[in-house]
Design an enzyme around this catalytic site. Structure first.
Site, short mmCIF file in Angstrom:
data_model
loop_
_atom_site.label_atom_id
_atom_site.label_comp_id
_atom_site.label_asym_id
_atom_site.label_seq_id
_atom_site.Cartn_x
_atom_site.Cartn_y
_atom_site.Cartn_z
N ALA A 34 -6.43 37.76 76.39
CA ALA A 34 -6.42 37.36 77.80
C ALA A 34 -7.82 37.02 78.31
O ALA A 34 -8.08 35.91 78.76
CB ALA A 34 -5.80 38.47 78.65
N SER A 36 -5.15 34.27 70.43
CA SER A 36 -4.58 34.32 71.78
C SER A 36 -3.08 34.46 71.66
O SER A 36 -2.39 33.56 71.20
CB SER A 36 -4.93 33.04 72.55
OG SER A 36 -4.42 33.09 73.87
N ALA A 47 0.63 36.63 73.41
CA ALA A 47 1.23 37.26 74.59
C ALA A 47 1.48 38.74 74.28
O ALA A 47 2.58 39.14 73.91
CB ALA A 47 2.53 36.56 74.96
N CYS A 65 1.87 41.27 76.14
CA CYS A 65 2.90 41.93 76.95
C CYS A 65 4.32 41.60 76.47
O CYS A 65 5.27 42.26 76.88
CB CYS A 65 2.76 41.52 78.42
SG CYS A 65 1.21 42.08 79.18
N ASP A 94 -9.96 44.71 79.02
CA ASP A 94 -9.68 46.14 79.11
C ASP A 94 -10.91 47.02 78.92
O ASP A 94 -10.89 48.20 79.27
CB ASP A 94 -8.63 46.54 78.06
CG ASP A 94 -7.26 45.99 78.38
OD1 ASP A 94 -7.10 45.37 79.46
OD2 ASP A 94 -6.34 46.17 77.56
N ALA A 123 -3.20 42.66 82.12
CA ALA A 123 -3.48 41.30 81.66
C ALA A 123 -3.88 40.37 82.79
O ALA A 123 -4.72 39.47 82.60
CB ALA A 123 -2.25 40.75 80.94
N ASN A 161 -7.27 37.95 82.80
CA ASN A 161 -7.25 36.48 82.84
C ASN A 161 -8.11 35.94 83.97
O ASN A 161 -8.90 34.99 83.78
CB ASN A 161 -5.81 35.99 83.00
CG ASN A 161 -5.08 35.88 81.68
OD1 ASN A 161 -5.34 34.97 80.90
ND2 ASN A 161 -4.18 36.81 81.42
N TYR A 194 14.12 33.13 104.48
CA TYR A 194 15.42 33.77 104.66
C TYR A 194 16.56 32.76 104.53
O TYR A 194 16.57 31.70 105.15
CB TYR A 194 15.52 34.44 106.04
CG TYR A 194 16.96 34.74 106.44
CD1 TYR A 194 17.75 35.56 105.63
CD2 TYR A 194 17.53 34.18 107.57
CE1 TYR A 194 19.07 35.82 105.96
CE2 TYR A 194 18.86 34.43 107.91
CZ TYR A 194 19.62 35.25 107.10
OH TYR A 194 20.93 35.51 107.41
#
Length: 589
Positions: free
Chosen positions: A29, A57, A59, A61, A301, A319, A323, A445
């Site tokens: 990230a 690189s 993902a 997560c 991190d 993450a 980023n 709404y």
């Protein structure tokens, strides 16, 4: 025409007068975002990214969802390959290369090619550190046994997939995001799953009444919970994991153990280079993600960020902020200027089977620990108009500062609409908004999407009533023994959901309250409760205007009190978690 290598003298000399050499340690990230942003703002910079793992690189997560089979195409997890970085961005991404040391005086790094063993040095003008964090592995007997895993990267994911093919009994140690996600995914695959958590609840940074519905949803789906205890030993048979023993002596059979007890920032490189480390144990940074050496940046991190709710700098291993701050570091390294790094607000959400829960900003516990005079309101409403098919109950806990009304955070739970409300609150607290601001927001709404008075509006209205003294709130986990308690629900409702730990409660239907005032003592502190809080508010207003000097509303009423004080264990919950049906249109703040 053959293109010159990215690190060739011809390319380097052409750009030398126009832009720096930027070296990036770590991808994923923070590092990958920094590299891409640096290229977009400086076409001539020489950019080299070193990643010790096989993928530069990916993902991260999404890893649990591939393990469980919910994501089936492994390639979808690969966000960008070295080839893409080279062809699209002219970035030299070197995987399986580890940066071993930094010479800040010479402005060089020592690099080892993990495939060949070759060691070489690279010079830099600017250096960006994004080394990430490593899973914490407690020093317990048997932790290195075959069949014990951690989950950090694609290689870990592949090993877990291979190791779980014949797994029948899985123990997940730790009940944070990764622990719950991986437990859910293993349960989908078929093994018996047990979660072991040292704290007495899952998601320890949630307030108790927000975590409790997750307990029930996990148990309803067959996941066993062992809370308030840890792992003492991991047992093996013929070199392979066969079980675990808990700190209270309980033994659990297991042929796969997933350790998910948190992460430790990889700061060894920074420490060896003499860079400052912050109070939270991450690499100290400024508003542009520069470290104590202005030519070295840190993101991800391993770095510290400004934490929005308190203003302090701390680690936030998520993450999204990695980023966003990666972009800042990349631009500043490449041009010498950028917008300041954004604050982190810890906005996050987790799905557990048919239920979701999340947080933006501070919980009430965390707010008080940070020194805020924090109050909170609980409401139960629907995620869209109650009369439109498919309306699902939604619970919100809104945390705000006493006096100022500044919104400090919110926790949201339910089967639908959770992320939408979290995002609104995250936006509000980013701009230091108050409960008055929240009550005034003009939200979208239409019956399939929301209500004319959104659940967030309702939470803000109740908070206003609390601060204005119209309906002061008492926390759902409070000791009610010193209160004259009035339960204004119907008899059937009380039988279905008793008011927990309040055997002295007097039962008077709301519609009968004015006619039965003589049964109550107006000199006593009085607390009114119903099912989810709306009728209790009406009861508070009736009593307050009939001479009762001290009247309170139980925040979240019987529903939230049940979550806050009545821990259900085992397999009692056989139906989906149900927030109570809101007393919609019966009473309106």
């Amino acid at each position: 025409m053959t293109q010159a290598p990215l690190d060739s003298p011809a390319v380097a000399s052409a750009a030398a007068d126009q832009a720096p050499t930027i070296l990036i340690v770590g991808g994923v990230a923070g590092g990958a975002s920094a590299a891409a942003r640096a290229r977009r703002v400086n076409e001539h910079a020489r950019i080299v990214m070193f990643e010790r793992d096989a993928e530069v690189s990916f993902a991260n997560c999404g890893l649990p969802y591939y393990i469980g089979g919910e994501i089936q195409d492994r390639s979808q997890l690969l966000v960008a390959t070295p080839a893409l970085f080279r062809e699209r961005f002219r970035i030299d991404a070197r995987v399986r290369h580890e940066v071993e040391s930094i010479d800040r005086v010479a402005k060089t790094v020592r690099v080892r090619n993990l495939e060949t063993g070759e060691v070489y040095h690279e010079s830099y003008d600017k250096l960006i550190l994004s080394p990430g964090a490593a899973p914490i592995v407690p020093p317990i007997p048997g932790v290195n046994t075959q069949g014990v895993f951690t989950l950090r990267n694609i290689d870990d994911m592949d090993r877990i997939v291979e190791g779980s093919e014949d797994a029948r009994e899985v123990v997940v140690v730790g009940a944070g995001y990764i622990g719950l996600e991986i437990a859910e995914q293993f349960a989908h695959k078929g093994p018996e799953v047990t979660i072991v958590e040292l704290q007495d609840q899952v998601m320890p940074f949630f307030d108790r009444e927000i975590a409790e519905p997750l307990h029930r949803e996990l148990e309803r789906n067959g996941v066993r919970l062992e809370l308030g205890r840890g792992i003492a030993t991991i047992e093996e048979t013929n070199g392979v994991v066969s079980g675990v023993t808990l700190t209270d002596g309980t033994r659990l059979a297991a042929d796969l153990v997933l350790m998910s007890v948190g992460v430790r920032p990889n700061i060894e490189l920074a420490v060896a280079a003499g860079l400052a480390i912050g109070d939270s144990g991450g690499i100290a940074t400024d508003d542009f993600m520069r470290t104590s050496d202005p030519d070295i940046y840190a993101v991800g991190d391993a770095a510290e960020y400004r934490f929005g709710p308190t203003g302090a700098r701390q680690r936030v291993p998520l993450a999204g902020i990695a980023n966003r701050t990666g972009r800042v570091a990349g631009e500043h390294a490449a041009t010498g200027r950028s917008r300041p790094a954004p604050a982190a607000w810890s906005t996050s959400v987790v799905r557990v089977f048919g239920y979701a829960a999340g947080i933006a900003g501070l919980s009430r516990v965390a707010a008080r620990q940070a020194g805020f005079d924090a109050r909170a309101v609980h409401i139960v409403s629907y995620h869209h108009a109650s009369y439109y098919p498919g309306a699902a109950p939604l619970g919100i806990k809104l945390v705000y500062e006493n006096g100022t009304g500044r919104v400090l955070g919110a926790q949201v739970m339910g089967a639908a609409g959770v992320d939408k409300r979290l995002d609104v609150v995250a936006t509000l607290i980013h701009f230091q908004g108050t409960i008055d601001d929240l009550a005034s927001l003009d939200l979208a709404y239409a019956p399939p999407f929301g209500s004319a008075k959104d659940p967030l509006h309702m939470a803000a209205f109740v908070a206003q009533n609390d601060l204005d003294g119209l309906s002061p709130l008492v926390a759902p986990d409070a000791d009610l023994s010193d209160f004259q308690v009035v339960d204004v629900r119907e008899a059937a409702e009380r039988e279905e959901l008793p008011l927990c730990d309040a055997p002295h409660a007097k039962h008077i239907r709301l519609d009968d309250l004015r006619d039965r005032l003589g049964e109550l003592d107006p000199s006593l502190p009085t607390l009114v409760s119903c099912r989810s809080g709306q009728r209790a508010y009406a009861g508070v207003r009736i009593l307050a205007q009939h001479g009762f000097a001290e009247v309170y509303n139980l925040s979240g009423a019987a529903a939230m009190r049940d979550f806050a004080r009545n821990r259900r264990s085992g397999m009692e919950a056989k139906t989906p978690v149900k927030l109570p049906r809101p007393e919609h249109l019966v009473n309106q703040p």
